[in-house]
Each structure stands twice: as C-alpha cells, then as structure tokens.
Motif scaffolding. Structure first.
Motif, PDB file in Angstrom:
ATOM      1  N   ALA A  38       0.316  -0.347   0.032  1.00  0.00           N
ATOM      2  CA  ALA A  38       0.249   0.408  -0.011  1.00  0.00           C
ATOM      3  C   ALA A  38       1.367   1.347   0.008  1.00  0.00           C
ATOM      4  O   ALA A  38       2.137   1.755   0.638  1.00  0.00           O
ATOM      5  CB  ALA A  38      -0.898  -0.183   1.314  1.00  0.00           C
ATOM      6  N   PRO A  39       0.596   2.273  -0.608  1.00  0.00           N
ATOM      7  CA  PRO A  39       1.369   3.398  -0.377  1.00  0.00           C
ATOM      8  C   PRO A  39       1.465   3.647   0.897  1.00  0.00           C
ATOM      9  O   PRO A  39       2.791   4.636   0.797  1.00  0.00           O
ATOM     10  CB  PRO A  39       0.520   4.005  -1.506  1.00  0.00           C
ATOM     11  CG  PRO A  39      -0.552   3.871  -2.295  1.00  0.00           C
ATOM     12  CD  PRO A  39      -0.849   2.205  -1.359  1.00  0.00           C
ATOM     13  N   SER A  40       1.117   3.608   1.556  1.00  0.00           N
ATOM     14  CA  SER A  40       0.970   4.576   3.001  1.00  0.00           C
ATOM     15  C   SER A  40       2.337   3.244   3.787  1.00  0.00           C
ATOM     16  O   SER A  40       3.207   3.537   4.339  1.00  0.00           O
ATOM     17  CB  SER A  40      -0.167   4.725   3.925  1.00  0.00           C
ATOM     18  OG  SER A  40      -0.656   3.324   4.164  1.00  0.00           O
ATOM     19  N   THR A  41       2.525   1.939   3.599  1.00  0.00           N
ATOM     20  CA  THR A  41       2.886   1.406   3.150  1.00  0.00           C
ATOM     21  C   THR A  41       4.707   1.082   2.806  1.00  0.00           C
ATOM     22  O   THR A  41       5.251   1.682   4.158  1.00  0.00           O
ATOM     23  CB  THR A  41       3.054  -0.364   3.134  1.00  0.00           C
ATOM     24  OG1 THR A  41       1.961  -0.724   3.872  1.00  0.00           O
ATOM     25  CG2 THR A  41       4.154  -0.995   3.923  1.00  0.00           C
TER      26      THR A  41
ATOM     27  N   ASN B  19       7.573   3.142   5.358  1.00  0.00           N
ATOM     28  CA  ASN B  19       9.057   2.655   5.977  1.00  0.00           C
ATOM     29  C   ASN B  19       9.939   2.804   4.640  1.00  0.00           C
ATOM     30  O   ASN B  19      11.473   2.930   4.437  1.00  0.00           O
ATOM     31  CB  ASN B  19       8.641   1.224   5.173  1.00  0.00           C
ATOM     32  CG  ASN B  19       7.381   0.044   5.814  1.00  0.00           C
ATOM     33  OD1 ASN B  19       7.492   0.257   6.903  1.00  0.00           O
ATOM     34  ND2 ASN B  19       7.179  -1.595   5.125  1.00  0.00           N
ATOM     35  N   SER B  20       9.709   3.823   3.855  1.00  0.00           N
ATOM     36  CA  SER B  20      10.623   4.817   3.313  1.00  0.00           C
ATOM     37  C   SER B  20      12.087   4.857   4.772  1.00  0.00           C
ATOM     38  O   SER B  20      12.574   5.584   4.119  1.00  0.00           O
ATOM     39  CB  SER B  20      10.065   5.868   2.410  1.00  0.00           C
ATOM     40  OG  SER B  20       9.848   7.255   3.064  1.00  0.00           O
TER      41      SER B  20
ATOM     42  N   VAL C  56      11.978   2.107  -2.132  1.00  0.00           N
ATOM     43  CA  VAL C  56      11.565   1.046  -1.192  1.00  0.00           C
ATOM     44  C   VAL C  56      10.815  -0.129  -2.134  1.00  0.00           C
ATOM     45  O   VAL C  56       9.871   0.714  -3.291  1.00  0.00           O
ATOM     46  CB  VAL C  56      10.412   1.773  -0.452  1.00  0.00           C
ATOM     47  CG1 VAL C  56       9.700   0.598   0.196  1.00  0.00           C
ATOM     48  CG2 VAL C  56      10.181   2.386  -0.248  1.00  0.00           C
ATOM     49  N   PRO C  57      10.958  -1.430  -2.299  1.00  0.00           N
ATOM     50  CA  PRO C  57       9.716  -2.162  -3.199  1.00  0.00           C
ATOM     51  C   PRO C  57       8.684  -1.759  -3.400  1.00  0.00           C
ATOM     52  O   PRO C  57       8.555  -1.559  -1.956  1.00  0.00           O
ATOM     53  CB  PRO C  57      10.402  -3.427  -2.734  1.00  0.00           C
ATOM     54  CG  PRO C  57      11.999  -3.532  -1.517  1.00  0.00           C
ATOM     55  CD  PRO C  57      11.747  -1.675  -1.145  1.00  0.00           C
ATOM     56  N   LYS C  58       8.406  -2.093  -4.158  1.00  0.00           N
ATOM     57  CA  LYS C  58       6.285  -2.415  -4.712  1.00  0.00           C
ATOM     58  C   LYS C  58       5.599  -3.189  -4.084  1.00  0.00           C
ATOM     59  O   LYS C  58       4.762  -2.805  -3.948  1.00  0.00           O
ATOM     60  CB  LYS C  58       6.077  -1.610  -5.347  1.00  0.00           C
ATOM     61  CG  LYS C  58       7.271  -0.675  -6.354  1.00  0.00           C
ATOM     62  CD  LYS C  58       6.806   0.899  -5.704  1.00  0.00           C
ATOM     63  CE  LYS C  58       7.382   2.378  -5.864  1.00  0.00           C
ATOM     64  NZ  LYS C  58       8.766   2.411  -5.429  1.00  0.00           N
TER      65      LYS C  58
END
Ligand code: GLP
Length: 246
Positions: free
Chosen positions: A158-161, A165-166, A175-177
C-alpha cells in the motif's frame, strides 16, 4: 486476548521477550514465527542478552519469518533476511539451516510462495508467531483489502506502507513495491500469537484491531478470533485502547 500496556519501549520489549523465552524453554525444538520492523528490535535484544548469559538456547529452534521484500537480495541491508541476521541469528546459537525467510530474489514469486507455504505447513506451522502491526493495521505484509489472503503470496504494498517504511531507505522511490508475505490463514494457524506494538502512530490500528469490527480492511482485527493472542504495547501504542476502557 491478553493485553499488556507497558510504560515504555524497553518494558514492552522485556515483556515480549519473556513470552518468547517461555516458549523456547517449554519446547526447545519449537517453531518460532518471527517478525521484522522497529517494534521487535528490543525484543530480540533481550533474547540475545539472555542467550549470552547462558539462560536461553535456540539450538533446536526452527524459525519461519513472516515476509520479505520482493526484489531485495538477502545481503541487502534493508532485506528482512539481513535484519534477522543482524538483530538475532548472528548472535545466538540457532542453526542457519533452521532459519527460513522467503526468497526475495525468487524468479517465480508464485512458485516461491507455494514453496514457502509448504515449508511452513511441513513444520506444523508456528508454535508462537511474533507479529508487529503496520500503521494501517497490516500484519506481515497483508494490507487492508476486501478479503483475507489465506496463504503465502506476492503483495502489492500500500502507498501508506511504502511511505511508512521509506524511513529505512534513501528515498520512498527505493522502497520495493512488492513483498512476499505469509497469508492471514498461515498466521492464524500458529498456536500462539504475540503482537508487539510501539509508538503513537499505531494507536488507531491497535484500537481497531482489538475493539473494531473484524474486517479485512483492518487485517489485525482477525486476531479477535484467535484463541491465544498476547498483545504487548507501549503507553503510546495502547493509548486509544486505554482511553476507551477508562
Ligand atoms: C513492516 C513489516 C511488518 C511490521 C511493520 C511495522 O511493514 N512487514 O511485519 O509489523 O513493518 O513495523 P514497525 O514496527 O517498524 O512499525
């Protein structure tokens, strides 16, 4: 669900580590389901301390990690394999061949997911599964969605994850997608579950997990249906829960 609200991160870590140590002492050849993230770092630190004091041994323990970024090599400093080596495995007597993390470099993620699920099933699932919780209520990398993913699978983060995690990467773009993650079904088959959560940015997710409706939009809410869950949080992460119960 047993809930412990601890005064700070260290107290939370001590409490959580005691539960894991109790599991290992009671069943030295147990299967530990392990987690990454900043929440369990202190828990691992305590376990390493007890090992070094001669109070705990992981010699017969088998471990299965929840997840791995898809596309990261095991020696990438943000891979979850690397995290486990540096935070726990390299400092205790667990046998390298008894530790398992999904292969982030697998060419065929579906085949790797199947292999990993079979491996966890072959070990009889976790005796104790350690979990952190994402700000959006994810467990492992099972993101909020319209169903509960059952087995190990490839996840689109998810974009929020990615944003959350960035902080560990040079930029959000690094950050891996995607990630390989145990499914919710894999997690729920563990005999005991231990959740560690710290920080006020988790207060909502913790509240929803414990008091909200059971829904795949808040994946951790499924823990309400598990017969043996212990949640250990610091004051900040459990603040909304405590307010509601006051
Ligand atoms: C990642 C992991 C989760 C972990 C979450 C929270 O997204 N896949 O298993 O629970 O981070 O991490 P932290 O404890 O750093 O907030």
């Amino acid at each position: 669900m047993k809930i412990f609200c601890e005064k700070d991160y260290d107290a939370m870590s001590h409490r959580a580590a005691a539960v894991i140590a109790a599991q290992v002492v009671s069943k030295p050849d147990c299967v530990l389901g392990l987690a990454t993230g900043s929440s369990p770092v202190g828990t691992y630190r305590e376990l390493v301390k007890w090992y070094k004091q001669g109070d705990l041994s992981f010699k017969e323990v088998r471990s299965v990690n929840l997840d791995e970024y898809y596309g990261l090599a095991p020696d990438h400093d943000q891979s979850y394999r690397y995290f486990m080596q540096t935070n726990l495995f390299d400092h205790v007597d667990i046998l390298p061949e008894n530790t398992n993390v999904p292969d982030g470099l697998a060419k065929d993620p579906a085949a790797e997911s199947e292999r990993y699920e079979r491996l966890v099933a072959g070990l009889g699932y976790a005796d104790l599964q350690l979990l952190g919780m994402g700000r959006n209520g994810h467990i492992g990398f099972n993101e909020p969605c319209d169903h509960f993913p059952v087995i190990t699978h490839l996840v689109n983060l998810a974009p929020s994850t990615i944003e959350a995690n960035s902080r560990f990467f040079a930029s959000a773009g690094d950050v891996p997608k995607q990630a390989l993650s145990m499914g919710i079904g894999t997690i729920m088959r563990a005999r005991k579950i231990l959740v560690v959560v710290s920080g006020e940015e988790k207060a909502d997710a913790v509240y929803q997990a414990v008091c909200g409706p059971v829904t795949p939009e808040a994946p951790a809410s499924i823990l309400q249906l598990h017969p043996d869950v212990t949640l250990v949080g610091d004051k900040e992460a459990t603040s909304k829960l405590m307010e509601a119960q006051a």
